[in-house]
Design a protein around this motif. Structure first.
Motif, mmCIF file in Angstrom:
data_model
loop_
_atom_site.group_PDB
_atom_site.id
_atom_site.type_symbol
_atom_site.label_atom_id
_atom_site.label_comp_id
_atom_site.label_asym_id
_atom_site.label_seq_id
_atom_site.Cartn_x
_atom_site.Cartn_y
_atom_site.Cartn_z
ATOM 1 N N ARG A 88 31.542 -25.781 1.482
ATOM 2 C CA ARG A 88 32.390 -26.532 0.057
ATOM 3 C C ARG A 88 33.660 -27.628 1.153
ATOM 4 O O ARG A 88 33.821 -27.889 2.088
ATOM 5 N N PHE A 89 33.588 -28.136 -0.299
ATOM 6 C CA PHE A 89 34.640 -29.482 -0.005
ATOM 7 C C PHE A 89 35.384 -29.972 -1.824
ATOM 8 O O PHE A 89 35.398 -29.030 -2.292
ATOM 9 N N GLN A 90 36.656 -29.954 -1.591
ATOM 10 C CA GLN A 90 37.424 -30.650 -3.067
ATOM 11 C C GLN A 90 38.119 -32.155 -1.591
ATOM 12 O O GLN A 90 37.736 -32.903 -0.954
ATOM 13 N N TYR A 91 37.945 -33.157 -2.810
ATOM 14 C CA TYR A 91 38.534 -34.403 -2.329
ATOM 15 C C TYR A 91 38.910 -34.932 -3.931
ATOM 16 O O TYR A 91 38.153 -34.332 -5.310
ATOM 17 N N GLU A 92 40.285 -35.473 -3.484
ATOM 18 C CA GLU A 92 40.499 -36.896 -4.805
ATOM 19 C C GLU A 92 40.853 -38.075 -4.698
ATOM 20 O O GLU A 92 40.382 -38.440 -3.832
ATOM 21 N N SER A 93 40.755 -38.244 -5.880
ATOM 22 C CA SER A 93 40.463 -39.909 -6.205
ATOM 23 C C SER A 93 40.848 -40.413 -7.340
ATOM 24 O O SER A 93 41.149 -39.474 -8.770
ATOM 25 N N ARG A 94 41.076 -42.069 -7.467
ATOM 26 C CA ARG A 94 41.532 -42.049 -8.998
ATOM 27 C C ARG A 94 40.489 -42.861 -9.268
ATOM 28 O O ARG A 94 39.780 -44.048 -8.880
ATOM 29 N N ASP A 95 40.389 -43.437 -10.353
ATOM 30 C CA ASP A 95 39.707 -44.133 -11.280
ATOM 31 C C ASP A 95 40.358 -45.723 -11.432
ATOM 32 O O ASP A 95 41.283 -46.142 -11.299
ATOM 33 N N SER A 96 39.614 -46.873 -11.944
ATOM 34 C CA SER A 96 40.380 -47.784 -12.288
ATOM 35 C C SER A 96 41.187 -48.287 -13.172
ATOM 36 O O SER A 96 42.421 -48.852 -13.159
ATOM 37 N N THR A 97 41.168 -47.097 -13.600
ATOM 38 C CA THR A 97 42.211 -46.808 -14.742
ATOM 39 C C THR A 97 43.476 -46.090 -14.841
ATOM 40 O O THR A 97 44.439 -46.051 -15.117
ATOM 41 N N GLY A 98 43.823 -45.350 -13.309
ATOM 42 C CA GLY A 98 44.661 -45.034 -12.833
ATOM 43 C C GLY A 98 44.375 -43.474 -12.676
ATOM 44 O O GLY A 98 46.078 -42.856 -12.389
ATOM 45 N N GLN A 99 43.506 -42.766 -13.604
ATOM 46 C CA GLN A 99 43.468 -41.330 -13.924
ATOM 47 C C GLN A 99 42.654 -40.958 -12.594
ATOM 48 O O GLN A 99 42.274 -40.607 -11.935
ATOM 49 N N TRP A 100 43.681 -39.557 -12.195
ATOM 50 C CA TRP A 100 43.385 -38.978 -10.513
ATOM 51 C C TRP A 100 42.122 -38.128 -11.270
ATOM 52 O O TRP A 100 42.275 -37.205 -12.069
ATOM 53 N N TRP A 101 41.236 -37.305 -10.067
ATOM 54 C CA TRP A 101 39.698 -36.614 -10.269
ATOM 55 C C TRP A 101 40.180 -35.815 -9.092
ATOM 56 O O TRP A 101 40.417 -35.949 -8.000
ATOM 57 N N ARG A 102 39.897 -34.478 -9.124
ATOM 58 C CA ARG A 102 39.826 -33.690 -8.360
ATOM 59 C C ARG A 102 38.400 -33.542 -8.465
ATOM 60 O O ARG A 102 37.696 -32.782 -9.131
ATOM 61 N N SER A 103 37.635 -33.476 -6.843
ATOM 62 C CA SER A 103 35.691 -32.924 -7.404
ATOM 63 C C SER A 103 35.328 -31.875 -6.387
ATOM 64 O O SER A 103 36.412 -31.716 -5.027
ATOM 65 N N TYR A 104 35.141 -30.830 -6.576
ATOM 66 C CA TYR A 104 34.956 -29.446 -6.382
ATOM 67 C C TYR A 104 33.468 -29.324 -5.948
ATOM 68 O O TYR A 104 32.749 -29.415 -6.620
ATOM 69 N N GLY A 105 33.022 -29.340 -4.489
ATOM 70 C CA GLY A 105 31.886 -29.138 -4.439
ATOM 71 C C GLY A 105 30.750 -28.072 -3.356
ATOM 72 O O GLY A 105 31.829 -27.613 -2.681
ATOM 73 N N ASN A 106 29.918 -28.342 -3.051
ATOM 74 C CA ASN A 106 29.218 -27.268 -2.320
ATOM 75 C C ASN A 106 28.196 -28.217 -1.622
ATOM 76 O O ASN A 106 27.813 -28.503 -2.559
#
Length: 165
Positions: A88-106
């Motif tokens: 299982r994993f999580q990562y964080e990133s931001r898009d070109s507008t500056g919005q941050w995202w946390r992505s959860y996955g398997n």
């Protein structure tokens, strides 16, 4: 073909090492380096995309890291048996507008005898977060690599890299 230790069949120790090696490689955001862990004809499912081969993996990762800026990842061993590992994993990133995202996955991984991944299936969900909610800041610090899995269902052991985390 060059072997990529640790090799299957996996033990707890070697499965943990394989997961950490994958986390380390992905955190470089170097598509060519990451792709070396996969067979030439590796089969991928990533969300709704299906890929075959290293060249397609490299192309996919170049596009991914152009969209997902300041990407930082944590992986955790979920299970293993023989030549297969589930994480299982999580990562964080931001898009070109500056919005941050946390992505959860398997992910489900299958390896050849020489330790290359021949199959990867990833299911991922994204959650919009505020910059103040971030908790992954770059590669996992060395002093956090042996942290036990978190008892909280939405975090991963050693995930919080803040100074007090």
């Amino acid at each position: 073909m060059t072997a990529r230790p640790p090799l299957p069949p996996f033990t707890l120790e070697t499965a943990l090492a394989k997961v950490q090696a994958a986390e380390d490689a992905w955190n470089t955001r170097d598509p060519e380096r990451v792709a070396l862990a996969y067979t030439e004809d590796s089969s991928w499912r990533n969300r709704d995309q299906f890929l075959t081969g290293r060249a397609a993996i490299v192309e996919f990762l170049h596009a991914k890291w152009q969209r997902e800026l300041d990407y930082a990842l944590r992986k955790e061993l979920w299970s293993f048996h023989g030549n297969r590992i589930a994480v299982r994993f999580q990562y964080e990133s931001r898009d070109s507008t500056g919005q941050w995202w946390r992505s959860y996955g398997n992910e489900l991984w299958e390896f050849t005898d020489d330790g290359l991944m021949c199959r990867r299936e990833a299911s991922i969900n994204d959650v919009r977060i505020a910059a103040a909610e971030r908790r992954i800041f770059g590669p996992r610090p060395a002093h956090r690599r042996d942290d036990p899995p978190s008892p909280h269902p939405w975090t991963i052991g050693g995930l919080d890299d803040t100074p007090n985390g």
